[in-house]
Design an enzyme around this catalytic site. Structure first.
Site, PDB file in Angstrom:
ATOM      1  N   ASP A 104      61.197 115.846  15.341  1.00  0.00           N
ATOM      2  CA  ASP A 104      60.018 115.773  16.210  1.00  0.00           C
ATOM      3  C   ASP A 104      60.372 115.443  17.646  1.00  0.00           C
ATOM      4  O   ASP A 104      59.488 115.416  18.503  1.00  0.00           O
ATOM      5  CB  ASP A 104      59.032 114.712  15.697  1.00  0.00           C
ATOM      6  CG  ASP A 104      59.591 113.309  15.872  1.00  0.00           C
ATOM      7  OD1 ASP A 104      60.756 113.074  15.465  1.00  0.00           O
ATOM      8  OD2 ASP A 104      58.881 112.443  16.409  1.00  0.00           O
ATOM      9  N   ASP A 108      64.769 114.205   9.863  1.00  0.00           N
ATOM     10  CA  ASP A 108      64.621 112.971  10.629  1.00  0.00           C
ATOM     11  C   ASP A 108      63.521 112.179   9.920  1.00  0.00           C
ATOM     12  O   ASP A 108      62.733 112.751   9.164  1.00  0.00           O
ATOM     13  CB  ASP A 108      64.209 113.299  12.063  1.00  0.00           C
ATOM     14  CG  ASP A 108      63.935 112.063  12.895  1.00  0.00           C
ATOM     15  OD1 ASP A 108      64.669 111.073  12.760  1.00  0.00           O
ATOM     16  OD2 ASP A 108      62.952 112.089  13.662  1.00  0.00           O
ATOM     17  N   ASP A 139      61.480 109.045  11.411  1.00  0.00           N
ATOM     18  CA  ASP A 139      60.396 108.552  12.260  1.00  0.00           C
ATOM     19  C   ASP A 139      59.732 109.685  13.026  1.00  0.00           C
ATOM     20  O   ASP A 139      60.376 110.394  13.793  1.00  0.00           O
ATOM     21  CB  ASP A 139      60.935 107.502  13.234  1.00  0.00           C
ATOM     22  CG  ASP A 139      61.519 106.301  12.495  1.00  0.00           C
ATOM     23  OD1 ASP A 139      60.761 105.628  11.784  1.00  0.00           O
ATOM     24  OD2 ASP A 139      62.739 106.067  12.599  1.00  0.00           O
TER      25      ASP A 139
END
Length: 213
Positions: free
Chosen positions: A166, A7, A9
């Protein structure tokens, strides 16, 4: 394991605060004032899905495409003016992954314009074999579509992929894709439930990618 899918961001770059800011400022243009806490629940989602939900939630008399366009320009302007650095430990982790001969990809809910801007500004674009945006798939996270497409482009079976995420939505998407997941605790991503991940860390310098092989 043959590939690692990241991922972007909140994982490669600590950009989640910029996304919250872009969401806050976008909604403020339509008279809706919400704080960061409100938008934490949307972490990892595709802009189009998020704007559709917000449009319906607040009964806004504005086209969905206008909201998407306003929000996209907002985040591009914010990131362009910021001095963005890769998350601590990411360059070293990426190098170790490539040194092992593994393939790498970015699979982000963000647009290609933003993905390319971030990777180039941080100097880590060279480490990736493939990029996939949430704009390429019909369903955003927590659906597995973006990760499945990333694996397909790498020509690696999902079972041989590790996803680094995250957000709770991202980890759910990884597990739905039948991939292993490394959860990264990023304080600026808010309270995210990463318990479904195979391994959870708060510092990429603590991770030896060999444990997944």
């Amino acid at each position: 394991m043959k590939a690692v899918i990241f991922d972007m961001d909140g994982v490669l770059v600590d950009s989640q605060p910029y996304h919250y800011r872009a969401d806050i400022e976008t909604m403020a243009t339509y008279g809706i004032n919400k704080d960061v806490k409100f938008f934490e629940a949307f972490a990892g989602t595709v802009t189009a899905d998020r704007m559709k939900t917000l449009k319906e939630m607040f009964g806004l008399d504005v086209s969905l495409q206008e909201m998407i366009d306003v929000r996209e320009q907002m985040i591009l302007d914010i990131v362009a003016e910021e001095d963005i650095q890769a998350v601590r430990g990411i360059p070293e982790l990426l190098k170790s992954i490539k040194d092992r001969g593994l393939k790498t990809a970015v699979a982000s809910s963000s647009s290609y314009d933003l993905i390319n801007m971030v990777l180039n500004k941080t100097g880590i674009a060279k480490y990736f074999d493939s990029l996939t945006s949430g704009m390429d798939v019909k369903r955003g996270k927590p659906a597995p579509d973006v990760f499945l497409l990333a694996a397909e482009r790498l020509e690696i079976t999902p079972e041989d992929c590790l996803v680094v995420e995250d957000s709770e939505n991202g980890v759910k998407a990884a597990k739905a894709a039948n991939m292993k997941a490394l959860g990264y605790i990023n304080p600026t991503s808010g309270e995210q439930d990463l318990s479904m991940a195979n391994v959870v860390t708060d510092d990429f310098r603590k991770i030896d990618i060999g444990i997944f092989m």
